[in-house]
Scaffold this motif. Structure first.
Motif, short mmCIF file in Angstrom:
data_model
loop_
_atom_site.label_atom_id
_atom_site.label_comp_id
_atom_site.label_asym_id
_atom_site.label_seq_id
_atom_site.Cartn_x
_atom_site.Cartn_y
_atom_site.Cartn_z
N GLY A 1 -31.98 5.17 9.20
CA GLY A 1 -32.66 4.70 8.00
C GLY A 1 -32.10 5.18 6.70
O GLY A 1 -32.56 4.77 5.63
N ARG A 2 -31.12 6.07 6.74
CA ARG A 2 -30.52 6.61 5.52
C ARG A 2 -29.10 6.10 5.38
O ARG A 2 -28.44 5.79 6.37
N ILE A 3 -28.61 6.04 4.15
CA ILE A 3 -27.22 5.67 3.94
C ILE A 3 -26.35 6.81 4.45
O ILE A 3 -26.55 7.97 4.09
N GLY A 4 -25.41 6.49 5.31
CA GLY A 4 -24.55 7.53 5.86
C GLY A 4 -23.12 7.39 5.40
O GLY A 4 -22.45 8.36 5.11
N ALA A 5 -22.65 6.14 5.34
CA ALA A 5 -21.26 5.89 4.98
C ALA A 5 -21.14 4.45 4.51
O ALA A 5 -22.13 3.75 4.33
N SER A 6 -19.91 4.00 4.33
CA SER A 6 -19.65 2.63 3.94
C SER A 6 -18.31 2.20 4.53
O SER A 6 -17.40 3.02 4.66
N ILE A 7 -18.22 0.93 4.90
CA ILE A 7 -16.94 0.38 5.35
C ILE A 7 -16.56 -0.76 4.42
O ILE A 7 -17.42 -1.44 3.87
N GLY A 8 -15.25 -0.94 4.25
CA GLY A 8 -14.82 -1.98 3.33
C GLY A 8 -13.43 -2.49 3.62
O GLY A 8 -12.72 -1.96 4.48
N LEU A 9 -13.06 -3.51 2.87
CA LEU A 9 -11.73 -4.12 2.96
C LEU A 9 -11.11 -4.13 1.57
O LEU A 9 -11.81 -4.31 0.57
N VAL A 10 -9.80 -3.96 1.54
CA VAL A 10 -9.04 -4.09 0.29
C VAL A 10 -8.11 -5.27 0.46
O VAL A 10 -7.38 -5.37 1.46
N LEU A 11 -8.13 -6.18 -0.53
CA LEU A 11 -7.35 -7.41 -0.44
C LEU A 11 -6.58 -7.64 -1.74
O LEU A 11 -6.91 -7.07 -2.78
N PRO A 12 -5.58 -8.52 -1.70
CA PRO A 12 -4.90 -8.91 -2.94
C PRO A 12 -5.87 -9.65 -3.85
O PRO A 12 -6.78 -10.34 -3.38
N THR A 13 -5.69 -9.52 -5.14
CA THR A 13 -6.56 -10.18 -6.11
C THR A 13 -6.63 -11.69 -5.88
O THR A 13 -7.66 -12.31 -6.13
N SER A 14 -5.57 -12.26 -5.37
CA SER A 14 -5.53 -13.71 -5.13
C SER A 14 -6.58 -14.16 -4.13
O SER A 14 -6.93 -15.34 -4.06
N GLN A 15 -7.15 -13.22 -3.35
CA GLN A 15 -8.15 -13.56 -2.35
C GLN A 15 -9.57 -13.21 -2.79
O GLN A 15 -10.51 -13.28 -2.00
N ALA A 16 -9.74 -12.85 -4.05
CA ALA A 16 -11.04 -12.40 -4.54
C ALA A 16 -12.13 -13.46 -4.37
O ALA A 16 -13.28 -13.15 -4.01
N ALA A 17 -11.79 -14.72 -4.62
CA ALA A 17 -12.80 -15.78 -4.59
C ALA A 17 -13.31 -16.06 -3.18
O ALA A 17 -14.39 -16.64 -3.02
N THR A 18 -12.56 -15.63 -2.17
CA THR A 18 -12.96 -15.95 -0.79
C THR A 18 -13.26 -14.72 0.06
O THR A 18 -13.48 -14.84 1.26
N MET A 19 -13.29 -13.54 -0.54
CA MET A 19 -13.44 -12.34 0.29
C MET A 19 -14.82 -12.20 0.93
O MET A 19 -14.97 -11.49 1.93
N THR A 20 -15.83 -12.88 0.42
CA THR A 20 -17.15 -12.80 1.05
C THR A 20 -17.17 -13.46 2.43
O THR A 20 -18.14 -13.28 3.18
N ARG A 21 -16.13 -14.19 2.78
CA ARG A 21 -16.07 -14.79 4.12
C ARG A 21 -15.99 -13.72 5.20
O ARG A 21 -16.27 -13.98 6.38
N HIS A 22 -15.63 -12.50 4.79
CA HIS A 22 -15.52 -11.40 5.75
C HIS A 22 -16.86 -10.68 5.97
O HIS A 22 -16.92 -9.75 6.79
N LEU A 23 -17.90 -11.08 5.27
CA LEU A 23 -19.18 -10.38 5.37
C LEU A 23 -19.75 -10.34 6.79
O LEU A 23 -20.25 -9.30 7.23
N PRO A 24 -19.73 -11.45 7.54
CA PRO A 24 -20.27 -11.38 8.91
C PRO A 24 -19.58 -10.32 9.77
O PRO A 24 -20.25 -9.59 10.51
N VAL A 25 -18.27 -10.21 9.65
CA VAL A 25 -17.54 -9.20 10.41
C VAL A 25 -17.89 -7.80 9.91
O VAL A 25 -18.14 -6.88 10.71
N LEU A 26 -17.91 -7.61 8.62
CA LEU A 26 -18.26 -6.31 8.05
C LEU A 26 -19.65 -5.85 8.50
O LEU A 26 -19.83 -4.70 8.91
#
Length: 264
Positions: A211-236
């Protein structure tokens, strides 16, 4: 290691820590003069302590006379946060495999995020940090997520600090950042666009622990992919849930160990 202190208010331990801290933000080897300047110690004191640290293997001396962290320090550091890193490593590997993007795991360490693990993509993306490196929470997606879901007093204390600007795009306006954190908490993820390095963007989700925040996971992408990076949310989100289940029976304090500085 030699005891005693001829400098009022500074113990030998504090001097040694100041010397080691000099290497924290340095990308290369340091000269004895550099170490003295960064640690705020007299050159004679620096020389004596650096020699002892080198004998113990915590520092190593290069042929040109400059110093860098020694292999023994690296060996000790591998034990820090090991339970979290070992438990999460298969899932961070999966995150990379399923997205093809640079994937990482981070925790809060004082006012920064500390990167515990990372799997690099072959894509050319500007690198702002590394495993064991730190970045301010307000400039990273993993940091914003942790800040958004942490206790109110932690968030308030952070917003009352002077916020460092890494690029022209870094959000340093406290009111704007506070509003952004509310939005992050509502939507369950955070994004950044060239806030630490030009040419890169990032997306991150929280990893909870009982129930508490423990950590965070993320992805780093090229700026050219900024508009579509939310497509990775289901996997994240899926990977986050797997890490949460894998670490549920380990007490949070044991899981993170000394990797996270005391709150406040």
């Amino acid at each position: 290691m030699a005891g005693g202190s001829r400098e009022p208010g500074r113990t030998v331990t504090s001097k040694v820590l100041a010397i080691l801290e000099a290497f924290e933000k340095s990308r290369g080897a340091l000269s004895l003069t550099d170490i003295a300047a960064k640690s705020g110690l007299p050159l004679s004191t620096t020389h004596r302590l650096v020699n002892e640290l080198t004998e113990w293997g915590f520092l190593s001396r290069e042929p040109n006379g400059r110093y860098q962290p020694g292999i023994r320090l690296w060996e000790l550091a591998q034990n820090t946060g090991r339970q979290l890193r070992d438990a999460a490593r298969p899932y961070i590997q999966d995150l990379f495999s399923l997205t093809g993007e640079t994937a990482h795991l981070a925790v809060r360490a004082g006012h920064d995020v500390l990167y515990i693990d990372r799997v690099y993509s072959s894509k050319r993306v500007p690198r702002a940090s590394r495993v064991g490196g730190r970045l301010p929470m307000h400039a990273t997606a993993v940091g914003k997520v942790i800040l958004a879901f942490d206790e109110d007093w932690v968030r308030d204390a952070y917003l009352n600090r002077q916020l460092e600007r890494h690029t022209a795009h870094t959000h340093v306006d406290r009111r704007r950042l506070a509003e952004e954190l509310v939005q992050i908490r509502e939507q369950g993820y955070a994004t950044t666009l060239e806030e630490v390095r030009l040419g890169s963007c990032s997306i991150a989700v929280p990893v909870f622990h009982t129930g508490r925040i423990g950590a965070s996971i993320g992805l780093v992408l090229p700026t050219s992919q900024a508009a579509t990076m939310t497509r990775h949310l289901p996997v994240l989100k899926g990977i986050s849930a797997q890490i949460e289940r894998a670490t549920a029976r380990i007490p949070l304090e044991t899981l993170l160990g000394s990797q996270v500085a005391p709150k406040g």
